[in-house]
Design a protein around this motif. Sequence first.
Motif, mmCIF file in Angstrom:
data_model
loop_
_atom_site.group_PDB
_atom_site.id
_atom_site.type_symbol
_atom_site.label_atom_id
_atom_site.label_comp_id
_atom_site.label_asym_id
_atom_site.label_seq_id
_atom_site.Cartn_x
_atom_site.Cartn_y
_atom_site.Cartn_z
ATOM 1 N N THR A 64 64.485 8.868 103.648
ATOM 2 C CA THR A 64 63.583 8.224 104.929
ATOM 3 C C THR A 64 64.770 7.304 106.107
ATOM 4 O O THR A 64 65.667 6.066 105.356
ATOM 5 N N PHE A 65 65.137 8.000 106.864
ATOM 6 C CA PHE A 65 66.189 7.489 107.946
ATOM 7 C C PHE A 65 64.911 6.370 108.792
ATOM 8 O O PHE A 65 64.079 5.945 109.427
ATOM 9 N N ILE A 66 65.864 4.958 108.706
ATOM 10 C CA ILE A 66 65.620 4.118 108.525
ATOM 11 C C ILE A 66 66.230 3.077 110.353
ATOM 12 O O ILE A 66 65.833 2.245 111.281
ATOM 13 N N GLY A 67 66.946 3.421 111.159
ATOM 14 C CA GLY A 67 67.827 3.928 112.291
ATOM 15 C C GLY A 67 69.277 3.903 112.164
ATOM 16 O O GLY A 67 69.926 4.738 111.260
ATOM 17 N N SER A 68 69.943 3.897 113.440
ATOM 18 C CA SER A 68 71.487 4.036 113.384
ATOM 19 C C SER A 68 72.160 3.672 114.413
ATOM 20 O O SER A 68 71.702 2.844 115.569
#
Length: 352
Positions: free
Chosen positions: A281-285
């Motif tokens: 799960t991608f949660i930020g960058s």
Amino acid sequence: MAYGCREDRREKILVYDFGGGTFDVSLIDVEEGVIEVVASDGDTRLGGDDLDRLLQDLLYAHLPAGAAGARSGKDLRLEARLKNAAEAAKIRLSTETRVQVKEAFLTSLKGKPVNLEAQVSRGEFEDRIRAALDRTFDLVKGVLKTAKLKASEVSKLLLVGGSTYIPLIFDTLSGKLGFEVHREVDPTYCVAIGAAIQGAIISGEHLDTILVDVNPHCLGIRCLTIRPGGWENDDHYSVILNRNTPIPSSMTRTYYTAEEGQREAEIEVYQGEELTASKNTFIGSFVLDDLPPDLPLGSEIEVSFEYNLNGIVEVSALERSSGRRKKLEVDVNRGAGTKQEAAARRSRKSGP
């Protein structure tokens, strides 16, 4: 007891106990409140103090030749101060990738004071202690062999003792050896907590449940891995905070630039247990930009995670040579839809 191993179900549990003076490993069978030791082994001449001494030797190497030669066991003050400095550095290297050790007027040389100022990296420390830790891993394998079990047949591995905070221990046990590693209870105090619980049970005291908040999923970043022969994988998931880590907690790991003169590095943060970053799960960058134009290939970038009790993770990236730093706060409870967002980002990058 401290880990709650009193539940009404059968479990096979491995206890990895790295104390100050000894190392012990035990395989126990828990069923309906009855705990049976199936197999055990240990090393009475290996403990956390030995790791301190190995790091202490490294600090001695930073002293001038004449001053270092004073190590004869007669200068008790010098020995005690370096031992304390080594222990403090070991503790810090559990969460930091490098530490600065400074000790003023440790001893004297030709009538002049000798000071210690040394930088020690986690990698240097791990190289020093690797052989000692391998002895503990061999003992773990021996206990499994005696019990005729595989790591996959062990319900959980419990960490006991302050030295088990060393990342190399967790990484080897959970990665190479394949155990489900737990340290929800502070390994430094879990023996004392367990003894207190047992004492309360014997005396007939009522025990309430103690809630320990832990990180429910691994947290890490997407990175590029390069192997001999030119093979590359730009979707590798590198874990920085492991699952079941008590919170609040923090951890730093070192990564390296992939190109000469690299001007920026994008830090993509994921949550999950898959080896491929995009499957989590991608949660930020965020982008660490404006790096020095002449930055050499393989320059160090430190990525740090700090997880607080509100479910907020502060992620920061530092390019060491320039001191350039950026950070981002992410909420690990953001919800669904972030995987698609990450896939769209990569699609835009790879498009014409």
